[in-house]
Enzyme design. Sequence first.
Site, short mmCIF file in Angstrom:
data_model
loop_
_atom_site.label_atom_id
_atom_site.label_comp_id
_atom_site.label_asym_id
_atom_site.label_seq_id
_atom_site.Cartn_x
_atom_site.Cartn_y
_atom_site.Cartn_z
N ARG A 153 0.85 -1.20 0.00
CA ARG A 153 0.00 0.00 0.00
C ARG A 153 0.88 1.25 0.00
O ARG A 153 0.59 2.23 -0.66
CB ARG A 153 -0.95 0.01 1.21
N TYR A 187 -17.56 15.47 -15.62
CA TYR A 187 -17.94 14.06 -15.50
C TYR A 187 -18.91 13.93 -14.32
O TYR A 187 -18.66 14.49 -13.24
CB TYR A 187 -16.68 13.21 -15.29
C1 LIG Z 1 -13.21 12.89 -17.45
C2 LIG Z 1 -13.29 11.81 -16.42
N1 LIG Z 1 -12.67 11.98 -15.24
C3 LIG Z 1 -12.72 11.05 -14.27
C4 LIG Z 1 -13.42 9.88 -14.43
C5 LIG Z 1 -13.50 8.86 -13.32
O1 LIG Z 1 -12.61 7.83 -13.57
P1 LIG Z 1 -12.80 6.31 -13.02
O2 LIG Z 1 -14.01 5.76 -13.71
O3 LIG Z 1 -11.51 5.65 -13.40
O4 LIG Z 1 -12.98 6.42 -11.55
C6 LIG Z 1 -14.08 9.65 -15.65
C7 LIG Z 1 -14.84 8.39 -15.86
O5 LIG Z 1 -15.50 8.21 -16.86
C8 LIG Z 1 -14.02 10.64 -16.66
O6 LIG Z 1 -14.63 10.48 -17.84
#
Ligand SMILES: Cc1ncc(COP(=O)(O)O)c(C=O)c1O
Length: 400
Positions: free
Chosen positions: A67, A119
Amino acid sequence: MTEGEVPPAGGGAPEADPTVGLGFETRAIHAGQAPDPSTGAIVTPIYQTSTFAQPEVGSLQAYEYSRSGNPTRTALEACLADLEGTTHGAAFASGLAAEDAVFRCLEPGDHVIVGNELYGGTYRLLDRVHSLTGLEFTPVALDDPERIQAAWRPTTRMVWLETPSNPQLRVTDIASVAAMAHGRDALVVVDNTFATPYLQRPVDHGADVVVHSTTKYLGGHSDVVGGFVATSNEALADRIAFLQNATGAVPGPFDCYLVLRGIKTLAVRMDRHCENAAAVADALAGHPAVERIYFPGLPGHPGHDTATTQMRAFGGMVSFTVRGGEAAAIAVANSTRLFTLAESLGAVESLVDHPYRMTHASLVNSPLAVDPALLRLSVGLELGTDLIDDLCQALEAVPA
Ligand SMILES: Cc1ncc(COP(=O)(O)O)c(C=O)c1O
């Protein structure tokens, strides 16, 4: 050091790295990945171990517990930090775990300005996790300095942006946001998931921190979930490394190996993603069933000029709205044969997503809700004309 203590900030490029000054493609293959010293293996081994033998109590050694640190993870951290142009990198179990670590660097009562396109999971993390412990945030159209100014508070400590953003591929001028934020002592964080360091290096434009979902283009093959934080801010890097160990959202060695392997081919994959996406965007732009198209490579896209200055090419994502609204969009998404209906993006196979009901469902009823008629394409590496043919046959599902 005990397994509960803070390891050194993760991922600085090794001293005397022979790849310094070499091209992106070369560093993607070699940075942080010298042949294994014990065997000469040219591929960084998957150190699938939870713990490391200690010669005597109190001895100082590089690795003690996985970890806190693992050699496969160190190679990934060194390589991706190098590609992003930062001195430190920390790998996480997912993109959201990486984002969570960055938000945890703030204090209750601190305020974050976020882009008004985000997102859905990032919004959910802010709205339903960090807001509960006192973090405040305001979504703002980051292409408008007056609106940023109006949203600014004495407690604003961070501006968080995606460029190109998910799902409408809005482009933000990183340098102008950084100039404004640094004048007010705030950090700029760029989610570089859609562009990758091959197309855009946010720190070259003034960003302080870069985050990634390595699940996407960096892994590149839909077979791993991961995240990353890169920064050259020493204090922040120490805090992120502390959080990586203290909260424990670390990727396993095999996942680190998969991302490392993906990165080796990132440049060639991105070139083809960009080429195919441009061809798809051109085909959709002239199609009667398509209402609006979002692709930064099109001269009519509002972020085209900025994208031209801060990106090497325009990326592999294309979004569009379908005439006929949500029902028509869903009919198209259900009718593609090569574009698989699935969440995620950035891999060799083409995917279609209905953001309103899928990736951005957590934004419904929020100010950031997306258009139900929108479809998002992750344009893969299949033959471009096959992809266009598939979309054209699927668009026949739209009533004339
Ligand atoms: C632009 C963006 N940032 C962050 C994430 C989150 O990533 P994860 O799904 O690996 O947690 C996503 C997921 O689709 C994303 O499209």
